[in-house]
Design a protein around this motif. Structure first.
Motif, PDB file in Angstrom:
ATOM      1  N   SER A  36     -10.031  35.297   9.730  1.00 40.04           N
ATOM      2  CA  SER A  36     -10.923  35.338   8.566  1.00 40.04           C
ATOM      3  C   SER A  36     -11.085  36.780   8.124  1.00 40.04           C
ATOM      4  O   SER A  36     -10.778  37.715   8.867  1.00 40.04           O
ATOM      5  CB  SER A  36     -12.287  34.722   8.897  1.00 40.04           C
ATOM      6  N   ALA A  37     -11.582  36.979   6.907  1.00 39.75           N
ATOM      7  CA  ALA A  37     -11.816  38.329   6.393  1.00 39.75           C
ATOM      8  C   ALA A  37     -12.956  38.972   7.180  1.00 39.75           C
ATOM      9  O   ALA A  37     -14.048  38.407   7.270  1.00 39.75           O
ATOM     10  CB  ALA A  37     -12.155  38.271   4.913  1.00 39.75           C
ATOM     11  N   PRO A  38     -12.730  40.170   7.763  1.00 38.85           N
ATOM     12  CA  PRO A  38     -13.732  40.762   8.655  1.00 38.85           C
ATOM     13  C   PRO A  38     -14.810  41.581   7.975  1.00 38.85           C
ATOM     14  O   PRO A  38     -15.790  41.969   8.613  1.00 38.85           O
ATOM     15  CB  PRO A  38     -12.885  41.656   9.557  1.00 38.85           C
ATOM     16  N   GLY A  39     -14.649  41.882   6.669  1.00 40.94           N
ATOM     17  CA  GLY A  39     -15.599  42.763   6.004  1.00 40.94           C
ATOM     18  C   GLY A  39     -15.030  44.168   5.890  1.00 40.94           C
ATOM     19  O   GLY A  39     -13.898  44.442   6.305  1.00 40.94           O
ATOM     20  N   PRO A  40     -15.783  45.090   5.320  1.00 38.67           N
ATOM     21  CA  PRO A  40     -15.259  46.439   5.050  1.00 38.67           C
ATOM     22  C   PRO A  40     -14.949  47.209   6.322  1.00 38.67           C
ATOM     23  O   PRO A  40     -15.502  46.933   7.389  1.00 38.67           O
ATOM     24  CB  PRO A  40     -16.390  47.098   4.248  1.00 38.67           C
ATOM     25  N   LYS A  41     -14.055  48.186   6.190  1.00 36.27           N
ATOM     26  CA  LYS A  41     -13.719  49.057   7.313  1.00 36.27           C
ATOM     27  C   LYS A  41     -14.979  49.748   7.813  1.00 36.27           C
ATOM     28  O   LYS A  41     -15.852  50.134   7.028  1.00 36.27           O
ATOM     29  CB  LYS A  41     -12.680  50.098   6.890  1.00 36.27           C
ATOM     30  N   GLY A  42     -15.060  49.890   9.134  1.00 34.13           N
ATOM     31  CA  GLY A  42     -16.243  50.479   9.741  1.00 34.13           C
ATOM     32  C   GLY A  42     -17.170  49.450  10.335  1.00 34.13           C
ATOM     33  O   GLY A  42     -18.106  49.785  11.063  1.00 34.13           O
ATOM     34  N   SER A  43     -16.903  48.169  10.054  1.00 34.84           N
ATOM     35  CA  SER A  43     -17.752  47.109  10.583  1.00 34.84           C
ATOM     36  C   SER A  43     -17.443  46.798  12.036  1.00 34.84           C
ATOM     37  O   SER A  43     -18.213  46.116  12.713  1.00 34.84           O
ATOM     38  CB  SER A  43     -17.570  45.831   9.758  1.00 34.84           C
ATOM     39  N   GLY A  44     -16.300  47.281  12.533  1.00 39.16           N
ATOM     40  CA  GLY A  44     -15.922  47.012  13.912  1.00 39.16           C
ATOM     41  C   GLY A  44     -15.200  45.704  14.094  1.00 39.16           C
ATOM     42  O   GLY A  44     -14.947  45.291  15.220  1.00 39.16           O
ATOM     43  N   ALA A  45     -14.852  45.051  12.992  1.00 38.19           N
ATOM     44  CA  ALA A  45     -14.298  43.709  13.090  1.00 38.19           C
ATOM     45  C   ALA A  45     -12.807  43.694  12.781  1.00 38.19           C
ATOM     46  O   ALA A  45     -12.319  44.397  11.911  1.00 38.19           O
ATOM     47  CB  ALA A  45     -15.024  42.774  12.136  1.00 38.19           C
ATOM     48  N   SER A  46     -12.107  42.830  13.526  1.00 38.17           N
ATOM     49  CA  SER A  46     -10.724  42.488  13.242  1.00 38.17           C
ATOM     50  C   SER A  46     -10.715  41.168  12.495  1.00 38.17           C
ATOM     51  O   SER A  46     -11.704  40.429  12.488  1.00 38.17           O
ATOM     52  CB  SER A  46      -9.950  42.363  14.559  1.00 38.17           C
ATOM     53  N   GLY A  47      -9.582  40.844  11.895  1.00 40.91           N
ATOM     54  CA  GLY A  47      -9.476  39.555  11.238  1.00 40.91           C
ATOM     55  C   GLY A  47      -9.263  38.402  12.200  1.00 40.91           C
ATOM     56  O   GLY A  47      -9.383  37.241  11.807  1.00 40.91           O
ATOM     57  N   LEU A  48      -8.954  38.702  13.464  1.00 40.13           N
ATOM     58  CA  LEU A  48      -8.738  37.658  14.465  1.00 40.13           C
ATOM     59  C   LEU A  48      -9.946  37.550  15.378  1.00 40.13           C
ATOM     60  O   LEU A  48     -10.419  38.564  15.921  1.00 40.13           O
ATOM     61  CB  LEU A  48      -7.491  37.952  15.314  1.00 40.13           C
ATOM     62  N   ALA A  49     -10.443  36.350  15.564  1.00 43.23           N
ATOM     63  CA  ALA A  49     -11.578  36.131  16.453  1.00 43.23           C
ATOM     64  C   ALA A  49     -11.221  36.578  17.861  1.00 43.23           C
ATOM     65  O   ALA A  49     -10.151  36.252  18.383  1.00 43.23           O
ATOM     66  CB  ALA A  49     -11.961  34.655  16.450  1.00 43.23           C
ATOM     67  N   GLY A  50     -12.100  37.369  18.465  1.00 42.30           N
ATOM     68  CA  GLY A  50     -11.896  37.824  19.833  1.00 42.30           C
ATOM     69  C   GLY A  50     -11.077  39.083  19.971  1.00 42.30           C
ATOM     70  O   GLY A  50     -10.958  39.630  21.073  1.00 42.30           O
ATOM     71  N   ASP A  51     -10.514  39.574  18.862  1.00 42.10           N
ATOM     72  CA  ASP A  51      -9.700  40.788  18.913  1.00 42.10           C
ATOM     73  C   ASP A  51     -10.600  42.015  18.868  1.00 42.10           C
ATOM     74  O   ASP A  51     -11.554  42.065  18.090  1.00 42.10           O
ATOM     75  CB  ASP A  51      -8.730  40.800  17.727  1.00 42.10           C
ATOM     76  N   VAL A  52     -10.298  43.017  19.696  1.00 44.35           N
ATOM     77  CA  VAL A  52     -11.132  44.208  19.812  1.00 44.35           C
ATOM     78  C   VAL A  52     -10.545  45.363  19.018  1.00 44.35           C
ATOM     79  O   VAL A  52      -9.346  45.636  19.095  1.00 44.35           O
ATOM     80  CB  VAL A  52     -11.277  44.623  21.298  1.00 44.35           C
ATOM     81  N   ILE A  53     -11.385  46.028  18.227  1.00 49.57           N
ATOM     82  CA  ILE A  53     -11.029  47.282  17.566  1.00 49.57           C
ATOM     83  C   ILE A  53     -12.045  48.324  18.006  1.00 49.57           C
ATOM     84  O   ILE A  53     -13.253  48.134  17.843  1.00 49.57           O
ATOM     85  CB  ILE A  53     -11.027  47.135  16.038  1.00 49.57           C
TER      86      ILE A  53
END
Length: 225
Positions: A36-53
């Motif tokens: 799913s779309a994770p939101g803007p850069k800096g949110s700490g989110a990847s587009g894949l559930a469970g993936d760590v950035i």
């Protein structure tokens, strides 16, 4: 037929790089993964559930939601390096087969499985963490010269991705700006920068700015060079 050969999800690991920790260690999974779309850069989110950035300043966000790399390019690197490379080792979320990722056009869309639609946004630019992860002298220079960078994608339609899902290119823009062209323009061939503006409606603002100002990237130096 183009397929997803491997779906890879990152786990946090300590690394001797400035970031201190990294999610580049992607582990293949046989389970379906929600994209799913994770939101803007800096949110700490990847587009894949469970993936760590870990380095959210430089990675992740809507325009880098998913990173794809071709198995054929990994095989090329295997021969070049003389050692086996498992899928996911370059930090890619999706390892593909029978899909020329380097020649994908900026803005083209891929339907994966029944529901997920992804859009090609930019090439991957190698960073110092990648160099430390690969533990090879001159890695950034070698990766840059090779110009097989893989592609970042944004999520247009969310859903689950599984191993062996078909990948169908549903739309290709009329311009000729590819992932490979964009990578070369930003790194070793700045004379190509202005041509990237043909794809400006699909590129992120930073690349459009660099193309407009003819301003190539200055890559991190390898720590052991």
């Amino acid at each position: 037929m183009a397929l997803v050969q491997s779906v890879n999800v990152g786990v946090r690991r300590l690394i001797r790089a400035k970031s201190g920790s990294t999610g580049i260690h992607k582990v293949p999974t046989s389970e379906p993964v929600t994209v799913s779309a994770p939101g803007p850069k800096g949110s700490g989110a990847s587009g894949l559930a469970g993936d760590v950035i870990c380095d959210t300043r430089h990675h992740g966000g809507d325009d880098q939601a998913v990173y794809a790399y071709a198995r054929e390019d990994l095989d090329w690197w295997q021969a070049e390096l003389g050692e086996p490379l498992r899928s996911g080792v370059f930090g890619e979320n999706l390892t593909t087969v029978d899909l020329d990722v380097t020649e994908a056009r900026i803005g083209e869309t891929w339907r994966i499985g029944d529901r997920v639609v992804l859009q090609v946004t930019s090439p991957r630019i190698p960073c110092a963490t990648f160099a430390v992860w690969m533990n090879r002298k001159g890695w950034l220079k070698a990766f840059t010269r090779c110009a097989r960078p893989g592609a970042y994608l944004r999520v247009l339609a969310a859903g689950d991705i599984r191993v062996a899902d078909p990948v169908v290119v549903e739309f290709r823009p009329n311009h000729g700006v590819t992932v490979g062209t964009t990578f070369r323009a930003l790194t070793l061939e700045p004379e190509l920068l202005r041509g990237l503006l043909e794809a400006s409606e699909y590129l992120d603002e930073e690349i459009v700015r660099r193309a407009t100002n003819r301003e190539p990237l200055v890559l991190f130096e390898d720590v052991d060079d």
